[in-house]
Design a protein around this motif. Structure first.
Motif, PDB file in Angstrom:
ATOM      1  N   THR A  29     -92.804  67.860 -14.010  1.00  0.00           N
ATOM      2  CA  THR A  29     -93.061  68.921 -13.038  1.00  0.00           C
ATOM      3  C   THR A  29     -94.442  69.537 -13.202  1.00  0.00           C
ATOM      4  O   THR A  29     -94.906  70.258 -12.315  1.00  0.00           O
ATOM      5  CB  THR A  29     -91.999  70.024 -13.178  1.00  0.00           C
ATOM      6  N   SER A  30     -95.112  69.257 -14.328  1.00  0.00           N
ATOM      7  CA  SER A  30     -96.436  69.852 -14.569  1.00  0.00           C
ATOM      8  C   SER A  30     -97.549  68.820 -14.658  1.00  0.00           C
ATOM      9  O   SER A  30     -98.691  69.167 -14.966  1.00  0.00           O
ATOM     10  CB  SER A  30     -96.409  70.683 -15.867  1.00  0.00           C
ATOM     11  N   GLY A  31     -97.226  67.554 -14.391  1.00  0.00           N
ATOM     12  CA  GLY A  31     -98.264  66.535 -14.459  1.00  0.00           C
ATOM     13  C   GLY A  31     -97.671  65.175 -14.748  1.00  0.00           C
ATOM     14  O   GLY A  31     -96.452  64.991 -14.784  1.00  0.00           O
ATOM     15  N   GLU A  32     -98.552  64.212 -14.956  1.00  0.00           N
ATOM     16  CA  GLU A  32     -98.098  62.857 -15.257  1.00  0.00           C
ATOM     17  C   GLU A  32     -99.030  62.212 -16.265  1.00  0.00           C
ATOM     18  O   GLU A  32    -100.203  62.569 -16.370  1.00  0.00           O
ATOM     19  CB  GLU A  32     -98.006  62.018 -13.988  1.00  0.00           C
ATOM     20  N   SER A  33     -98.469  61.269 -17.027  1.00  0.00           N
ATOM     21  CA  SER A  33     -99.264  60.578 -18.046  1.00  0.00           C
ATOM     22  C   SER A  33    -100.064  59.456 -17.410  1.00  0.00           C
ATOM     23  O   SER A  33     -99.856  59.087 -16.249  1.00  0.00           O
ATOM     24  CB  SER A  33     -98.334  60.007 -19.121  1.00  0.00           C
ATOM     25  N   GLU A  34    -100.970  58.887 -18.180  1.00  0.00           N
ATOM     26  CA  GLU A  34    -101.635  57.660 -17.763  1.00  0.00           C
ATOM     27  C   GLU A  34    -100.642  56.502 -17.852  1.00  0.00           C
ATOM     28  O   GLU A  34     -99.673  56.551 -18.593  1.00  0.00           O
ATOM     29  CB  GLU A  34    -102.846  57.376 -18.656  1.00  0.00           C
ATOM     30  N   ARG A  35    -100.896  55.439 -17.082  1.00  0.00           N
ATOM     31  CA  ARG A  35    -100.088  54.223 -17.191  1.00  0.00           C
ATOM     32  C   ARG A  35    -100.338  53.609 -18.562  1.00  0.00           C
ATOM     33  O   ARG A  35    -101.482  53.391 -18.955  1.00  0.00           O
ATOM     34  CB  ARG A  35    -100.461  53.256 -16.081  1.00  0.00           C
ATOM     35  N   LYS A  36     -99.269  53.338 -19.323  1.00  0.00           N
ATOM     36  CA  LYS A  36     -99.382  52.920 -20.733  1.00  0.00           C
ATOM     37  C   LYS A  36     -98.753  51.547 -20.929  1.00  0.00           C
ATOM     38  O   LYS A  36     -97.616  51.302 -20.513  1.00  0.00           O
ATOM     39  CB  LYS A  36     -98.668  53.964 -21.609  1.00  0.00           C
ATOM     40  N   TRP A  37     -99.491  50.645 -21.588  1.00  0.00           N
ATOM     41  CA  TRP A  37     -98.934  49.341 -21.964  1.00  0.00           C
ATOM     42  C   TRP A  37     -98.036  49.547 -23.175  1.00  0.00           C
ATOM     43  O   TRP A  37     -98.452  50.112 -24.183  1.00  0.00           O
ATOM     44  CB  TRP A  37    -100.071  48.370 -22.300  1.00  0.00           C
ATOM     45  N   LEU A  38     -96.800  49.083 -23.079  1.00  0.00           N
ATOM     46  CA  LEU A  38     -95.839  49.263 -24.156  1.00  0.00           C
ATOM     47  C   LEU A  38     -95.947  48.098 -25.124  1.00  0.00           C
ATOM     48  O   LEU A  38     -95.478  46.988 -24.856  1.00  0.00           O
ATOM     49  CB  LEU A  38     -94.411  49.371 -23.586  1.00  0.00           C
ATOM     50  N   PHE A  39     -96.560  48.345 -26.260  1.00  0.00           N
ATOM     51  CA  PHE A  39     -96.748  47.303 -27.276  1.00  0.00           C
ATOM     52  C   PHE A  39     -96.515  47.914 -28.648  1.00  0.00           C
ATOM     53  O   PHE A  39     -96.992  49.009 -28.942  1.00  0.00           O
ATOM     54  CB  PHE A  39     -98.161  46.725 -27.217  1.00  0.00           C
ATOM     55  N   ASN A  40     -95.752  47.214 -29.491  1.00  0.00           N
ATOM     56  CA  ASN A  40     -95.539  47.668 -30.863  1.00  0.00           C
ATOM     57  C   ASN A  40     -95.438  46.469 -31.780  1.00  0.00           C
ATOM     58  O   ASN A  40     -95.733  45.339 -31.378  1.00  0.00           O
ATOM     59  CB  ASN A  40     -94.298  48.570 -30.963  1.00  0.00           C
ATOM     60  N   THR A  61    -101.970  66.794 -21.619  1.00  0.00           N
ATOM     61  CA  THR A  61    -101.291  68.080 -21.517  1.00  0.00           C
ATOM     62  C   THR A  61     -99.790  67.880 -21.476  1.00  0.00           C
ATOM     63  O   THR A  61     -99.294  66.771 -21.231  1.00  0.00           O
ATOM     64  CB  THR A  61    -101.727  68.832 -20.238  1.00  0.00           C
ATOM     65  N   PHE A  62     -99.054  68.959 -21.699  1.00  0.00           N
ATOM     66  CA  PHE A  62     -97.596  68.939 -21.605  1.00  0.00           C
ATOM     67  C   PHE A  62     -97.203  68.685 -20.150  1.00  0.00           C
ATOM     68  O   PHE A  62     -97.771  69.278 -19.224  1.00  0.00           O
ATOM     69  CB  PHE A  62     -97.034  70.273 -22.094  1.00  0.00           C
ATOM     70  N   LEU A  63     -96.229  67.810 -19.918  1.00  0.00           N
ATOM     71  CA  LEU A  63     -95.871  67.373 -18.567  1.00  0.00           C
ATOM     72  C   LEU A  63     -94.789  68.218 -17.919  1.00  0.00           C
ATOM     73  O   LEU A  63     -94.406  67.947 -16.774  1.00  0.00           O
ATOM     74  CB  LEU A  63     -95.427  65.907 -18.596  1.00  0.00           C
ATOM     75  N   GLY A  64     -94.271  69.215 -18.635  1.00  0.00           N
ATOM     76  CA  GLY A  64     -93.148  69.987 -18.095  1.00  0.00           C
ATOM     77  C   GLY A  64     -91.859  69.201 -18.198  1.00  0.00           C
ATOM     78  O   GLY A  64     -91.708  68.313 -19.036  1.00  0.00           O
ATOM     79  N   LYS A  65     -90.910  69.502 -17.319  1.00  0.00           N
ATOM     80  CA  LYS A  65     -89.653  68.762 -17.318  1.00  0.00           C
ATOM     81  C   LYS A  65     -89.879  67.397 -16.678  1.00  0.00           C
ATOM     82  O   LYS A  65     -90.456  67.292 -15.590  1.00  0.00           O
ATOM     83  CB  LYS A  65     -88.575  69.540 -16.547  1.00  0.00           C
ATOM     84  N   LEU A  66     -89.445  66.344 -17.374  1.00  0.00           N
ATOM     85  CA  LEU A  66     -89.652  64.992 -16.852  1.00  0.00           C
ATOM     86  C   LEU A  66     -88.665  64.719 -15.719  1.00  0.00           C
ATOM     87  O   LEU A  66     -87.471  65.012 -15.828  1.00  0.00           O
ATOM     88  CB  LEU A  66     -89.477  63.964 -17.961  1.00  0.00           C
ATOM     89  N   VAL A  67     -89.166  64.140 -14.619  1.00  0.00           N
ATOM     90  CA  VAL A  67     -88.312  63.889 -13.457  1.00  0.00           C
ATOM     91  C   VAL A  67     -88.190  62.418 -13.121  1.00  0.00           C
ATOM     92  O   VAL A  67     -87.220  61.998 -12.490  1.00  0.00           O
ATOM     93  CB  VAL A  67     -88.821  64.678 -12.227  1.00  0.00           C
ATOM     94  N   LEU A  68     -89.164  61.612 -13.517  1.00  0.00           N
ATOM     95  CA  LEU A  68     -89.043  60.175 -13.256  1.00  0.00           C
ATOM     96  C   LEU A  68     -89.987  59.407 -14.165  1.00  0.00           C
ATOM     97  O   LEU A  68     -90.914  59.969 -14.749  1.00  0.00           O
ATOM     98  CB  LEU A  68     -89.316  59.846 -11.783  1.00  0.00           C
ATOM     99  N   VAL A  69     -89.713  58.121 -14.291  1.00  0.00           N
ATOM    100  CA  VAL A  69     -90.629  57.201 -14.967  1.00  0.00           C
ATOM    101  C   VAL A  69     -90.992  56.091 -14.005  1.00  0.00           C
ATOM    102  O   VAL A  69     -90.196  55.719 -13.129  1.00  0.00           O
ATOM    103  CB  VAL A  69     -90.023  56.608 -16.264  1.00  0.00           C
ATOM    104  N   GLU A  70     -92.188  55.566 -14.153  1.00  0.00           N
ATOM    105  CA  GLU A  70     -92.621  54.402 -13.389  1.00  0.00           C
ATOM    106  C   GLU A  70     -92.736  53.221 -14.345  1.00  0.00           C
ATOM    107  O   GLU A  70     -93.394  53.319 -15.383  1.00  0.00           O
ATOM    108  CB  GLU A  70     -93.973  54.659 -12.719  1.00  0.00           C
ATOM    109  N   LEU A  71     -92.086  52.113 -14.014  1.00  0.00           N
ATOM    110  CA  LEU A  71     -92.135  50.891 -14.813  1.00  0.00           C
ATOM    111  C   LEU A  71     -92.727  49.766 -13.981  1.00  0.00           C
ATOM    112  O   LEU A  71     -92.425  49.636 -12.793  1.00  0.00           O
ATOM    113  CB  LEU A  71     -90.733  50.478 -15.280  1.00  0.00           C
ATOM    114  N   ASP A  72     -93.564  48.969 -14.608  1.00  0.00           N
ATOM    115  CA  ASP A  72     -93.981  47.714 -13.985  1.00  0.00           C
ATOM    116  C   ASP A  72     -94.262  46.718 -15.082  1.00  0.00           C
ATOM    117  O   ASP A  72     -94.468  47.086 -16.247  1.00  0.00           O
ATOM    118  CB  ASP A  72     -95.206  47.905 -13.089  1.00  0.00           C
ATOM    119  N   LYS A  73     -94.219  45.465 -14.746  1.00  0.00           N
ATOM    120  CA  LYS A  73     -94.507  44.404 -15.713  1.00  0.00           C
ATOM    121  C   LYS A  73     -95.464  43.414 -15.078  1.00  0.00           C
ATOM    122  O   LYS A  73     -95.407  43.141 -13.874  1.00  0.00           O
ATOM    123  CB  LYS A  73     -93.231  43.712 -16.181  1.00  0.00           C
ATOM    124  N   GLN A  74     -96.350  42.888 -15.900  1.00  0.00           N
ATOM    125  CA  GLN A  74     -97.384  41.969 -15.425  1.00  0.00           C
ATOM    126  C   GLN A  74     -97.310  40.683 -16.228  1.00  0.00           C
ATOM    127  O   GLN A  74     -97.276  40.714 -17.459  1.00  0.00           O
ATOM    128  CB  GLN A  74     -98.773  42.601 -15.552  1.00  0.00           C
TER     129      GLN A  74
END
Length: 583
Positions: A29-40, A61-74
């Motif tokens: 509700t207060s912002g969104e993160s950058e698109r992040k490659w999930l690697f570990n 910054t703090f994103l507030g209450k999380l409302v959704l996630v965006e997923l994609d795969k390449q």
């Protein structure tokens, strides 16, 4: 920066795995993160069937209450577009709140897919609201719209029968109700029977210095496929875990020496993986744990002691000698191989990474989990499964003679101390290893004892006896490499290949050690042949005799099979399998 802990759960269902790169964006509700490659550290196995993988996603910054996630795969260059079936995404915010995003649908393309938080209705208000437009649900926050395909339309196929979904074809159906693969992709995977060999445990390991010369060790990924004549052949090699400009993907179509060099670095990594994990950790060290725990907790008159003591013969002494002569600071393998490979921290990391699990030590489960039940010409699998069943029948006969009920197992304090000692000292009290802390049924006891005997006898024979056979041709198993891997195609030559291979002294020391480890001693004790009569009752003595007959029959069957093979597989012939880790 503000860190969010993201855990991705891949469903435990057929073909749920993806080898594509997966990306995520967090929206609050207060912002969104950058698109992040999930690697570990799990590398390519992070999104295999049933996997649970954790990552850190940072935001300025703090994103507030999380409302959704965006997923994609390449897709990677190595892999065709595949389908992935994530179960859910769980996010822990910096203030400790847990957000769950149910997915439970196929992701079969490279588009961005959005998933709402399971309790998102709690944040509806001026900042966040929903609106239905045609067949889509629009989520708005701070005047930004996110679109979800949600509502389906009815169609009339034939008047007078129930209505059906309105769609232009399979590709326009919602992903969660489609087949797992398009027909084309399914055909590719079915006909190719593709396999991935991932040496991720070597990633980050520091190579040793030999004669003042730095050595090199890679953590490659190898793609293999089954040919029409039932051979597994490498079709692509990436020598480092992370894609990069200086990390090309080598193919059989590349120049002769590019492809040879790539395979040489793979074989060197395989040597390290084999010696540390497959051989040292999974047979020698575990057999020692089983033996010490038996001697500490179970008296000689106990039936478990009588059953297992022949399978501990020489193990403690051979391991002591190995620690001093092979893997100490002055040991042969330490001098000619990667020093940090042989430190306790590496073994600890393997345990922490859930590599060493109970199921991976039980052959039927291990074969199934690795997806190699139908690999052709896999003689280890064929012989190991038959040996496991033979040992299991013998163990069942002995233990059910002494334990008539589950309660007798539960009330045996010496037995319970034995298993707890193994859990604490062999598996460092880690519940996720799957090793039981106590035994509650006769069947649990039978399975565990079967694993103990198999590990110290058959499994050790399988990974030890053939070392000189496969390693005596040094380029097939180079124990150390003197030059870094190629970073561009077209630069490798015969000269650079020869300079990369280990020097003569290193090769001689390594080959001599492999020869020694592969030799059968003069007082070799074959599986099931017990020189000491620990059991005095007639029934268990007869069971031992039956066990020996079954092993003899299996030995004859393996010998008959081997007559038809160009290269016979002899390592699990019961006549060639020693009762214990004794070399």
């Amino acid at each position: 920066m503000v860190d969010y802990e993201v855990t991705v759960y891949t469903a435990n269902r057929t073909a749920a795995t993806t080898f594509n790169n997966v990306f995520i964006k967090l929206v609050g509700t207060s912002g969104e993160s950058e698109r992040k490659w999930l690697f570990n550290l799990k590398g390519a196995s992070a999104f295999v069937r049933g996997a649970v993988a954790s990552f850190t996603v940072s935001s300025p910054t703090f994103l507030g209450k999380l409302v959704l996630v965006e997923l994609d795969k390449q897709p990677l260059l190595l892999f065709p577009e595949d389908s992935w079936f994530p179960a859910k995404v769980e996010v822990k915010s910096p203030d400790g709140d847990i957000y769950n995003f149910p997915v439970y649908r196929w992701i079969s393309d490279s588009k961005v897919h959005r998933f709402r938080e399971g309790t998102v209705a709690r944040v509806c208000g001026d900042v966040l609201c929903f609106e239905k437009q045609n067949n889509f649900l629009h989520l708005y926050y701070n005047k930004t719209a996110y679109k979800f395909y949600l509502f389906l339309s009815w169609d009339v196929y034939v008047e007078g029968i129930p209505h059906c979904i309105k769609t232009d074809g399979p590709s326009s159906l919602p992903p969660e109700v489609r087949f797992s693969f398009t027909k084309q992709t399914e055909f590719i995977f079915t006909t190719s029977n593709i396999f991935l060999c991932d040496y991720k445990r070597m990633d980050g390991v520091k190579a040793n210095t030999i004669n003042d010369e730095k050595q090199y060790l890679m953590a490659p990924l190898v793609l293999l496929h089954k040919t029409p004549d039932d051979k597994l052949m490498p079709i692509a090699i990436q020598l480092k875990q992370k894609p990069a400009e200086d990390n090309p993907i080598f193919l059989p179509s590349d120049s002769e020496y590019d492809w040879l060099m790539a395979k040489i670095f793979v074989r060197s990594a395989d040597f390290s993986e084999h010696q540390l994990n497959v051989h040292l950790l999974r047979t020698h060290l575990l057999a020692e744990v089983f033996a010490v725990s038996l001697l500490r907790n179970v008296p000689m008159v106990h039936p478990l002691h009588k059953l297992l003591i022949p399978h501990t013969r020489y193990t403690l002494q051979i391991n002591f000698l190995a620690r001093n002569a092979l893997i100490s600071e002055e040991g042969v393998f330490t001098k000619v191989k990667q020093k940090t490979l042989l430190r306790r921290t590496s073994l600890h990391l393997m345990l922490n990474d859930s590599v060493l699990t109970y199921s991976s030590l039980c052959v039927p489960e291990d074969i199934a989990e690795r997806g190699v039940k139908d690999v052709p010409n896999f003689y280890y699998r064929d012989d190991a499964l038959r040996l496991w069943d033979t040992i299991n029948r013998f163990v069942r006969g002995i233990l059910t003679y002494y334990y008539k009920t589950d309660a007798e197992v539960q009330q045996d304090s010496e037995l319970q101390k034995w298993i707890l000692d193994i859990f604490e000292h062999g598996f460092l009290s880690q519940p996720r290893s799957g090793i039981p802390q106590k035994l509650t049924t006769v069947d649990e006891l039978i399975k565990f004892v079967t694993m103990v005997i198999f590990t110290g006898s058959a499994q050790h024979a399988a990974v030890n006896s053939g070392q000189f056979d496969f390693g005596s041709w040094m380029p097939n198993t180079p124990i150390s490499l003197q030059l870094p891997p190629p970073t561009k195609k077209g630069e490798a030559t015969e000269e650079t290949m020869l300079k990369t291979l280990p020097d003569v002294n290193t090769t001689v020391q390594g080959m001599a050690t492999l020869w020694l480890l592969s030799q059968q001693s003069s007082d070799f004790a074959p599986l099931g042949q017990y020189s000491e009569d620990h059991f005095s009752e007639e029934t268990p003595r007869q069971m031992i005799a039956n066990f020996q007959k079954e092993l003899a029959a299996l030995s004859a069957a393996i010998k008959e099979r081997n007559k038809t093979l160009e290269v016979p597989y002899t390592f699990l012939d019961p006549e060639e399998v020693e009762n214990s880790v004794a070399i």
